[in-house]
Design an enzyme around this catalytic site. Structure first.
Site, PDB file in Angstrom:
ATOM      1  N   ARG A  89       0.842  -1.209   0.000  1.00  0.00           N
ATOM      2  CA  ARG A  89       0.000   0.000   0.000  1.00  0.00           C
ATOM      3  C   ARG A  89       0.873   1.252   0.000  1.00  0.00           C
ATOM      4  O   ARG A  89       0.488   2.284   0.530  1.00  0.00           O
ATOM      5  CB  ARG A  89      -0.935   0.013   1.191  1.00  0.00           C
ATOM      6  CG  ARG A  89      -0.193  -0.129   2.474  1.00  0.00           C
ATOM      7  CD  ARG A  89      -0.993   0.189   3.664  1.00  0.00           C
ATOM      8  NE  ARG A  89      -0.261  -0.382   4.783  1.00  0.00           N
ATOM      9  CZ  ARG A  89      -0.513  -0.159   6.027  1.00  0.00           C
ATOM     10  NH1 ARG A  89      -1.501   0.622   6.344  1.00  0.00           N
ATOM     11  NH2 ARG A  89       0.197  -0.693   6.988  1.00  0.00           N
ATOM     12  N   LYS A 109       1.779   6.630   0.916  1.00  0.00           N
ATOM     13  CA  LYS A 109       1.315   5.430   1.629  1.00  0.00           C
ATOM     14  C   LYS A 109      -0.213   5.458   1.631  1.00  0.00           C
ATOM     15  O   LYS A 109      -0.811   6.409   2.142  1.00  0.00           O
ATOM     16  CB  LYS A 109       1.861   5.483   3.057  1.00  0.00           C
ATOM     17  CG  LYS A 109       1.840   4.162   3.773  1.00  0.00           C
ATOM     18  CD  LYS A 109       2.607   4.255   5.078  1.00  0.00           C
ATOM     19  CE  LYS A 109       2.282   3.076   5.975  1.00  0.00           C
ATOM     20  NZ  LYS A 109       2.807   3.264   7.325  1.00  0.00           N
ATOM     21  N   ARG A 172       5.356  10.207   2.963  1.00  0.00           N
ATOM     22  CA  ARG A 172       6.421   9.917   3.928  1.00  0.00           C
ATOM     23  C   ARG A 172       7.769  10.218   3.288  1.00  0.00           C
ATOM     24  O   ARG A 172       7.991   9.936   2.109  1.00  0.00           O
ATOM     25  CB  ARG A 172       6.316   8.432   4.296  1.00  0.00           C
ATOM     26  CG  ARG A 172       7.372   7.959   5.236  1.00  0.00           C
ATOM     27  CD  ARG A 172       6.926   6.705   5.947  1.00  0.00           C
ATOM     28  NE  ARG A 172       6.982   5.508   5.123  1.00  0.00           N
ATOM     29  CZ  ARG A 172       6.648   4.294   5.574  1.00  0.00           C
ATOM     30  NH1 ARG A 172       6.218   4.132   6.807  1.00  0.00           N
ATOM     31  NH2 ARG A 172       6.722   3.247   4.788  1.00  0.00           N
ATOM     32  N   ASP A 248      10.791  -6.443   8.733  1.00  0.00           N
ATOM     33  CA  ASP A 248      10.457  -5.558   7.610  1.00  0.00           C
ATOM     34  C   ASP A 248      10.126  -4.143   8.102  1.00  0.00           C
ATOM     35  O   ASP A 248       9.931  -3.245   7.292  1.00  0.00           O
ATOM     36  CB  ASP A 248       9.270  -6.117   6.803  1.00  0.00           C
ATOM     37  CG  ASP A 248       8.073  -6.433   7.682  1.00  0.00           C
ATOM     38  OD1 ASP A 248       8.247  -7.194   8.645  1.00  0.00           O
ATOM     39  OD2 ASP A 248       6.977  -5.908   7.419  1.00  0.00           O
TER      40      ASP A 248
HETATM   41  P1  AMP Z   1       2.790  -3.390   8.087  1.00  0.00           P
HETATM   42  O1  AMP Z   1       1.939  -4.026   9.116  1.00  0.00           O
HETATM   43  O2  AMP Z   1       2.394  -1.974   7.800  1.00  0.00           O
HETATM   44  O3  AMP Z   1       4.249  -3.498   8.378  1.00  0.00           O
HETATM   45  O4  AMP Z   1       2.526  -4.178   6.724  1.00  0.00           O
HETATM   46  C1  AMP Z   1       2.869  -5.520   6.517  1.00  0.00           C
HETATM   47  C2  AMP Z   1       2.660  -5.864   5.072  1.00  0.00           C
HETATM   48  O5  AMP Z   1       1.264  -5.806   4.731  1.00  0.00           O
HETATM   49  C3  AMP Z   1       3.355  -4.959   4.084  1.00  0.00           C
HETATM   50  O6  AMP Z   1       3.822  -5.729   3.030  1.00  0.00           O
HETATM   51  C4  AMP Z   1       2.243  -4.015   3.651  1.00  0.00           C
HETATM   52  O7  AMP Z   1       2.501  -3.442   2.398  1.00  0.00           O
HETATM   53  C5  AMP Z   1       1.056  -4.957   3.612  1.00  0.00           C
HETATM   54  N1  AMP Z   1      -0.232  -4.247   3.761  1.00  0.00           N
HETATM   55  C6  AMP Z   1      -0.714  -3.684   4.887  1.00  0.00           C
HETATM   56  N2  AMP Z   1      -1.925  -3.116   4.654  1.00  0.00           N
HETATM   57  C7  AMP Z   1      -2.216  -3.302   3.353  1.00  0.00           C
HETATM   58  C8  AMP Z   1      -3.326  -2.949   2.502  1.00  0.00           C
HETATM   59  N3  AMP Z   1      -4.380  -2.257   2.949  1.00  0.00           N
HETATM   60  N4  AMP Z   1      -3.265  -3.342   1.213  1.00  0.00           N
HETATM   61  C9  AMP Z   1      -2.223  -4.040   0.744  1.00  0.00           C
HETATM   62  N5  AMP Z   1      -1.159  -4.398   1.484  1.00  0.00           N
HETATM   63  C10 AMP Z   1      -1.144  -4.036   2.783  1.00  0.00           C
HETATM   64 MG    MG Z   2       5.645  -2.342   7.518  1.00  0.00          MG
END
Ligand code: AMP
Ligand code: MG
Length: 488
Positions: A89, A109, A172, A248
Site C-alpha cells: 500500500r 502510503k 512519507r 520488515d
Molecule cells: P505493516 O503491518 O504496515 O508493516 O505491513 C505488513 C505488510 O502488509 C506490508 O507488506 C504491507 O505493504 C502490507 N499491507 C498492509 N496493509 C495493506 C493494505 N491495505 N493493502 C495491501 N497491502 C497491505
Molecule cells: Mg511495515
C-alpha cells in the site's frame, strides 16, 4: 517548479521493485502539509502551491522524472518468515536531494494497489495516516531518528475495514526505505549477486565510510547495528513502544519506521504491550532491546557469504559484532538515562541508581514521563508532584537522598541541573487519549482543530505552557487498557 526526482533504487536494483502507479484519489483534500520540512527538503516552491501539492500527494499527478515503484521485501513477522511482503500500500515516487545534498525517499502510503498488495486494497484509512503524521513528527522533535511526514490527504472515498472509514494518503520522507527485510528478500532470491548489489547500494547511500575499510560488509553490518542500538535506546528513554518490530519494519538507516500500533507508555511497567495483535507480548517495552539483537541476527545471516569466503570465519566475525550490540546499546541507554536524572559525569554506581529508580517507579505505578519532570521540580524545592507520584514511599525518599548525594559530585547548582533535565525530559508527549480525541474529531467530525492543537503543543515538548495541564497527564478516567491496531 524545480522538483526533479531521481530513481536510483530502480536503476541500481531493478530486481527488487516493480513499476506501479497510484490510483488517483477522487476528491482529495490536503489536511496538513509540513512547510518547514518542505523547506528543508528543497521543496519550498511546492509549499507555496497548494493545488499542486494536492495533485501530487493524492496520486493524481506524477512529478517530473518520477517513475513510481513498489519495493519488494521479505521479513520475519512475529518470528515467522514471510518471503513475499513488499510495498502493498505504498509507492516510492523517487528520491531527491535535500538542502544538505542528501538523498531522500519520497513515498505515498495508501495510494492504491501495487503488485505486492496480495489480498489488500492498497489503501489506508485516514485515522492511521494522521496518527503516523502526528507521532512521527513528535518523535522528530524529540530528537529520535525517524521517517518524516510531509503531507496528509483525505482521499474523498471510503475504505472498507471492520467498518467503512474515510480514506487517507500519507506522504512519507525517509533517508531510504531499505529494511532488514529487504536484505532477507535479496538473500533468498535466486540471483546470487542481488544481495551484493543491495549491500553496495546501502553502503554507498548510508554508510559510505565503510566502503574503503578492509572488510566493508562487516563494517556495514557493524554500522547498522550501531544505528539501531542507538535508536532502540532512544525509544526506551522516552517510553516509546514501537509495537511491531518485525524485520520488515526495521530500517538499515536506523530511522523509526511504520507507526502502526506504536504508543507511549504512561505508567511505568516494563511488560507493557498496546498492540491488539501482540498476544504474547513479543514486542513489549522491555523486549525491544532483545528483539533488536534478534532482528540484527537475521540481517547477519544474509551477509555471511559477503563477509568471508570461509563460512565459519564469516560466522565468527559476524558473531563478534552481534555480541557487541548489548554493550553498545547499554552504553547509549545509560548515557540517555544519566542525562534524564541530571548526571553529566560518569560514575560506576550510576547504573544501580537508575535501576533503583525504575524499580520504584514500577512498584508505585508512576507515570514514566511525569516522573522525570517532577524530579527536576523537586530539585528546585517543589516536591509536591514527586511525592504524589510516589505516594510518600519511604524507599523513594531514601532514593532521593542517594540521588542528591550523587548530584553533589557534579559541582553544578541544582537550578542548572534541573534546567538541563527539562531539556531532555519532555513534558508533552502524544498522550494516547489525546491522540484518539484528535483522530476521532478529524475522521468522524471533519474537525482538524484538536489535531492541530495537539500537533502544535508537541512542537515544543520541553517548555511548560500555562493552561495546557490536561495535555501533560495520562487519561485518569479510562478504565480500559489502551489498545492499538496495525495501520491498515
Ligand atoms: P505493516 O503491518 O504496515 O508493516 O505491513 C505488513 C505488510 O502488509 C506490508 O507488506 C504491507 O505493504 C502490507 N499491507 C498492509 N496493509 C495493506 C493494505 N491495505 N493493502 C495491501 N497491502 C497491505
Ligand atoms: Mg511495515
Amino acid at each position: 517548479m524545480k522538483l526533479k526526482l531521481q530513481n536510483t533504487f530502480l536503476e541500481s536494483i531493478s530486481e527488487m521493485c516493480k513499476k506501479s502507479y497510484a490510483t488517483p484519489a477522487p476528491a482529495p483534500e490536503l489536511l496538513i502539509f509540513n512547510s518547514p520540512l518542505a523547506e528543508e527538503l528543497n521543496l519550498s516552491s511546492l509549499a507555496k502551491d497548494q493545488s499542486k501539492c494536492i495533485e501530487i500527494f493524492s496520486g493524481r499527478e506524477t512529478i517530473q522524472g518520477s517513475q513510481p515503484i513498489a519495493q519488494a521485501y521479505a521479513g520475519h513477522q512475529f518470528g515467522h518468515f514471510n518471503p513475499a511482503l513488499g510495498d502493498g500500500r505504498a509507492l516510492l515516487l523517487g528520491e531527491f536531494l535535500n538542502t544538505n545534498g542528501e538523498l531522500r525517499d519520497i513515498q505515498l502510503k495508501g495510494s492504491g494497489p501495487t503488485p505486492f498488495s496480495r489480498r489488500g486494497d492498497g489503501k489506508s484509512a485516514l485515522g492511521p495516516v494522521l496518527r503516523e503524521y502526528l507521532i512521527s513528527e513528535s518523535m522528530f522533535v524529540l530528537g529520535i531518528p525517524t521517517t518524516r511526514a510531509l503531507a496528509a490527504i483525505k482521499t474523498g472515498e471510503n475504505v472498507q475495514r471492520e467498518q467503512e472509514l474515510p480514506g487517507g494518503i500519507m506522504t512519507r520522507v525517509a533517508s531510504s526505505h531499505i529494511r532488514v527485510g529487504s536484505f532477507e528478500y535479496a538473500y533468498k532470491s535466486k540471483n546470487q549477486s542481488l544481495i551484493k548489489d543491495l549491500a553496495d547500494y546501502s553502503i554507498n547511500r548510508h554508510f559510505p565510510e565503510t566502503a574503503d575499510v578492509e572488510n566493508p560488509y562487516l563494517a556495514f553490518f557493524a554500522a547498522v547495528c550501531n544505528e539501531q542500538a542507538s535508536l532502540v535506546a532512544n525509544w526506551m528513554s522516552i517510553g516509546f513502544i514501537h509495537g511491531v518490530m518485525n524485520t520488515d519494519n526495521m530500517t538499515i538507516s536506523g530511522e523509526t519506521i511504520d507507526y502502526g500500533p506504536c504508543a507511549f507508555m504512561d505508567i511505568y511497567n516494563p511488560s507493557t504491550v498496546f498492540s491488539s495483535i501482540d498476544k504474547n507480548g513479543r514486542y513489549s517495552y522491555e523486549n525491544q532491546p532483545k528483539i533488536l539483537t534478534w532482528n540484527l541476527t537475521r540481517l547477519a545471516e544474509t551477509l555471511i557469504h559477503l563477509v568471508h569466503d570461509d563460512q565459519n570465519e564469516a560466522i565468527k566475525l559476524l558473531t563478534e559484532v552481534l555480541q557487541l550490540i548489548k554493550p553498545v546499546y547499554t552504553n547509549y541507554w545509560l548515557s540517555l538515562m544519566r542525562s534524564k536524572i541530571g548526571l553529566s559525569k560518569e560514575e560506576q554506581d550510576d547504573m544501580q541508581l537508575i535501576s533503583q529508580l525504575l524499580s520504584l517507579m514500577e512498584i508505585n505505578k508512576v507515570d514514566f514521563t511525569l516522573c522525570f519532570r517532577s524530579l527536576s521540580k523537586a530539585l528546585v524545592g517543589d516536591k509536591k508532584s514527586i511525592k504524589n507520584l510516589f505516594k510518600n514511599d519511604i524507599a523513594f525518599d531514601n532514593w532521593m537522598a542517594l540521588w542528591k548525594e550523587r548530584l553533589s559530585h557534579e559541582s553544578i547548582s541544582d537550578e542548572k541541573i534541573a534546567s538541563s533535565m527539562d531539556l531532555v525530559n519532555p513534558l508533552y508527549i502524544p498522550r494516547n487519549h489525546k491522540v484518539e480525541e484528535a483522530l476521532e474529531a478529524a475522521v468522524f467530525h471533519n474537525n482538524m482543530k484538536p489535531f492541530n492543537k495537539l500537533h502544535g503543543i508537541l512542537k515544543n515538548p520541553y517548555q511548560e505552557v500555562k493552561g495546557l495541564h490536561e495535555y501533560e497527564k495520562p487519561d485518569e478516567n479510562s478504565k480500559e487498557k489502551y489498545k492499538t491496531y496495525c495501520g491498515t
